[in-house]
Design a protein around this motif. Structure first.
Motif, PDB file in Angstrom:
ATOM      1  N   GLU A 107      40.643  -3.183 -85.232  1.00 32.39           N
ATOM      2  CA  GLU A 107      41.021  -2.922 -86.618  1.00 32.39           C
ATOM      3  C   GLU A 107      40.757  -4.131 -87.508  1.00 32.39           C
ATOM      4  OE1 GLU A 107      42.058   0.049 -87.942  1.00 32.39           O
ATOM      5  OE2 GLU A 107      41.568   0.803 -85.965  1.00 32.39           O
ATOM      6  N   LEU A 108      40.917  -5.319 -86.967  1.00 29.06           N
ATOM      7  CA  LEU A 108      40.666  -6.532 -87.752  1.00 29.06           C
ATOM      8  C   LEU A 108      39.194  -6.693 -88.085  1.00 29.06           C
ATOM      9  CD1 LEU A 108      42.810  -9.455 -86.307  1.00 29.06           C
ATOM     10  CD2 LEU A 108      42.856  -8.546 -88.622  1.00 29.06           C
ATOM     11  N   GLY A 109      38.337  -6.377 -87.127  1.00 32.73           N
ATOM     12  CA  GLY A 109      36.929  -6.669 -87.328  1.00 32.73           C
ATOM     13  C   GLY A 109      36.003  -5.484 -87.258  1.00 32.73           C
ATOM     14  N   ASP A 110      36.527  -4.285 -87.232  1.00 32.66           N
ATOM     15  CA  ASP A 110      35.700  -3.088 -87.076  1.00 32.66           C
ATOM     16  C   ASP A 110      34.700  -3.319 -85.944  1.00 32.66           C
ATOM     17  OD1 ASP A 110      34.876  -0.503 -87.603  1.00 32.66           O
ATOM     18  OD2 ASP A 110      33.346  -1.154 -89.026  1.00 32.66           O
ATOM     19  N   VAL A 150      35.458 -12.997 -85.593  1.00 30.09           N
ATOM     20  CA  VAL A 150      36.867 -12.750 -85.870  1.00 30.09           C
ATOM     21  C   VAL A 150      37.424 -13.942 -86.615  1.00 30.09           C
ATOM     22  CG1 VAL A 150      37.314 -11.204 -83.942  1.00 30.09           C
ATOM     23  CG2 VAL A 150      37.574 -13.653 -83.630  1.00 30.09           C
ATOM     24  N   ASN A 151      38.446 -13.701 -87.354  1.00 24.11           N
ATOM     25  CA  ASN A 151      39.142 -14.784 -88.031  1.00 24.11           C
ATOM     26  C   ASN A 151      40.154 -15.401 -87.068  1.00 24.11           C
ATOM     27  OD1 ASN A 151      41.248 -12.952 -87.917  1.00 24.11           O
ATOM     28  ND2 ASN A 151      41.087 -12.366 -90.063  1.00 24.11           N
ATOM     29  N   GLU A 152      40.957 -16.284 -87.583  1.00 21.34           N
ATOM     30  CA  GLU A 152      41.931 -16.973 -86.730  1.00 21.34           C
ATOM     31  C   GLU A 152      42.886 -15.993 -86.049  1.00 21.34           C
ATOM     32  OE1 GLU A 152      45.534 -20.116 -87.415  1.00 21.34           O
ATOM     33  OE2 GLU A 152      43.667 -20.487 -88.501  1.00 21.34           O
ATOM     34  N   GLN A 153      43.297 -14.972 -86.765  1.00 20.90           N
ATOM     35  CA  GLN A 153      44.195 -13.981 -86.173  1.00 20.90           C
ATOM     36  C   GLN A 153      43.506 -13.225 -85.040  1.00 20.90           C
ATOM     37  OE1 GLN A 153      45.157 -11.845 -89.780  1.00 20.90           O
ATOM     38  NE2 GLN A 153      47.191 -12.758 -89.821  1.00 20.90           N
ATOM     39  N   GLY A 154      42.245 -12.894 -85.218  1.00 21.33           N
ATOM     40  CA  GLY A 154      41.485 -12.230 -84.168  1.00 21.33           C
ATOM     41  C   GLY A 154      41.366 -13.103 -82.933  1.00 21.33           C
ATOM     42  N   GLU A 155      41.151 -14.377 -83.147  1.00 19.96           N
ATOM     43  CA  GLU A 155      41.075 -15.306 -82.021  1.00 19.96           C
ATOM     44  C   GLU A 155      42.407 -15.356 -81.269  1.00 19.96           C
ATOM     45  OE1 GLU A 155      39.533 -19.142 -83.112  1.00 19.96           O
ATOM     46  OE2 GLU A 155      37.844 -18.243 -84.172  1.00 19.96           O
ATOM     47  N   GLU A 156      43.499 -15.343 -82.008  1.00 20.04           N
ATOM     48  CA  GLU A 156      44.813 -15.332 -81.365  1.00 20.04           C
ATOM     49  C   GLU A 156      44.998 -14.065 -80.532  1.00 20.04           C
ATOM     50  OE1 GLU A 156      48.272 -16.632 -83.758  1.00 20.04           O
ATOM     51  OE2 GLU A 156      46.771 -17.105 -85.294  1.00 20.04           O
ATOM     52  N   LEU A 157      44.570 -12.918 -81.077  1.00 15.68           N
ATOM     53  CA  LEU A 157      44.670 -11.660 -80.331  1.00 15.68           C
ATOM     54  C   LEU A 157      43.838 -11.716 -79.054  1.00 15.68           C
ATOM     55  CD1 LEU A 157      44.465  -9.076 -83.241  1.00 15.68           C
ATOM     56  CD2 LEU A 157      46.446  -9.456 -81.742  1.00 15.68           C
ATOM     57  N   LEU A 158      42.620 -12.237 -79.162  1.00 11.61           N
ATOM     58  CA  LEU A 158      41.761 -12.335 -77.979  1.00 11.61           C
ATOM     59  C   LEU A 158      42.343 -13.308 -76.956  1.00 11.61           C
ATOM     60  CD1 LEU A 158      38.234 -12.208 -79.613  1.00 11.61           C
ATOM     61  CD2 LEU A 158      39.331 -10.449 -78.201  1.00 11.61           C
ATOM     62  N   ARG A 179      52.823  -8.279 -86.552  1.00 13.77           N
ATOM     63  CA  ARG A 179      53.575  -8.090 -87.796  1.00 13.77           C
ATOM     64  C   ARG A 179      53.030  -8.938 -88.940  1.00 13.77           C
ATOM     65  NH1 ARG A 179      59.204  -7.585 -84.671  1.00 13.77           N
ATOM     66  NH2 ARG A 179      59.197  -5.311 -84.530  1.00 13.77           N
ATOM     67  N   THR A 180      52.183  -9.908 -88.636  1.00 14.00           N
ATOM     68  CA  THR A 180      51.645 -10.777 -89.684  1.00 14.00           C
ATOM     69  C   THR A 180      50.171 -10.532 -89.973  1.00 14.00           C
ATOM     70  OG1 THR A 180      50.970 -12.544 -88.152  1.00 14.00           O
ATOM     71  CG2 THR A 180      53.250 -12.603 -88.963  1.00 14.00           C
ATOM     72  N   LEU A 181      49.542  -9.620 -89.265  1.00 16.17           N
ATOM     73  CA  LEU A 181      48.102  -9.412 -89.406  1.00 16.17           C
ATOM     74  C   LEU A 181      47.737  -8.918 -90.800  1.00 16.17           C
ATOM     75  CD1 LEU A 181      47.180  -7.759 -85.993  1.00 16.17           C
ATOM     76  CD2 LEU A 181      46.827 -10.131 -86.710  1.00 16.17           C
ATOM     77  N   ASP A 182      46.636  -9.443 -91.312  1.00 17.20           N
ATOM     78  CA  ASP A 182      46.109  -9.043 -92.601  1.00 17.20           C
ATOM     79  C   ASP A 182      44.794  -8.311 -92.373  1.00 17.20           C
ATOM     80  OD1 ASP A 182      45.278  -8.731 -95.190  1.00 17.20           O
ATOM     81  OD2 ASP A 182      45.138 -10.871 -95.635  1.00 17.20           O
ATOM     82  N   PHE A 183      44.859  -6.998 -92.330  1.00 22.67           N
ATOM     83  CA  PHE A 183      43.682  -6.190 -92.044  1.00 22.67           C
ATOM     84  C   PHE A 183      42.713  -6.137 -93.217  1.00 22.67           C
ATOM     85  CE2 PHE A 183      46.840  -4.587 -89.050  1.00 22.67           C
ATOM     86  CZ  PHE A 183      46.129  -4.709 -87.866  1.00 22.67           C
ATOM     87  N   ASP A 184      43.125  -6.579 -94.381  1.00 25.14           N
ATOM     88  CA  ASP A 184      42.257  -6.555 -95.540  1.00 25.14           C
ATOM     89  C   ASP A 184      41.530  -7.873 -95.764  1.00 25.14           C
ATOM     90  OD1 ASP A 184      43.023  -3.951 -96.184  1.00 25.14           O
ATOM     91  OD2 ASP A 184      44.804  -4.677 -97.234  1.00 25.14           O
ATOM     92  N   ALA A 185      41.835  -8.902 -94.990  1.00 23.73           N
ATOM     93  CA  ALA A 185      41.233 -10.227 -95.203  1.00 23.73           C
ATOM     94  C   ALA A 185      39.723 -10.183 -95.052  1.00 23.73           C
ATOM     95  CB  ALA A 185      41.824 -11.244 -94.234  1.00 23.73           C
ATOM     96  N   GLY A 186      39.201  -9.469 -94.077  1.00 19.01           N
ATOM     97  CA  GLY A 186      37.763  -9.398 -93.861  1.00 19.01           C
ATOM     98  C   GLY A 186      37.030  -8.670 -94.962  1.00 19.01           C
TER      99      GLY A 186
END
Length: 154
Positions: A62-65, A109-117, A144-151
């Protein structure tokens, strides 16, 4: 509700996804691990690992399609619902090893994506229920802090 269940509900929010992924098998995996007889614990542990990994990959997709993460998510889902032993899980996942190899290719991925991975990697490496529980708690806090619109704004 356990952190494991919370993560699943945070990751799968679209009605079709809820219906497809949030099955009784997925939702009850953590409770079944807690109640499992010693001989059943390895299989129940693997089911929790699969559910946790599914939630994390759904958030990554969802973060990076990211199509590769959706493909791996489907393999994990199939393993959770079709396998009846740790060996059965290994067989299903092993047949699709190339998807796991490609998971990190062409991935922005952004920083949040890296954390998820990172949490996904820790899920795969975990060898005790306590470690999976810790990953689940961290994943819920992050989800709870993810920003799905950042990308989309970049």
């Amino acid at each position: 509700m356990t952190p494991y269940e919370q993560l699943l509900h945070l990751a799968f929010t679209v009605p079709n996804d809820e219906q497809y992924y949030l099955t009784p098998t997925a939702l009850r995996a953590y409770d079944q691990l807690q109640a499992a007889a010693p001989t059943e614990r390895p299989f129940r542990f693997e089911q929790v690992r699969l559910g946790l990994a599914m939630g994390l990959l759904k958030l990554v997709s969802e973060l990076g399609d990211h199509d590769e993460s959706r493909q791996v998510l489907d393999v994990l889902h199939r393993a959770l619902h079709e396998a009846h032993s740790p060996e059965g899980i290994d067989r299903i996942v092993g047949r699709e090893a190339r998807l796991f190899d490609r998971l990190y290719e062409n991935l922005y991925v952004n920083e949040q994506g890296e954390e998820l991975l990172n949490l996904f990697g820790r899920t795969l490496a975990a060898d005790a229920p306590e470690l999976l529980a810790a990953v689940a708690q961290e994943a819920v806090a992050l989800a709870r802090t993810l920003d799905f619109d950042a990308g989309e704004s970049e």
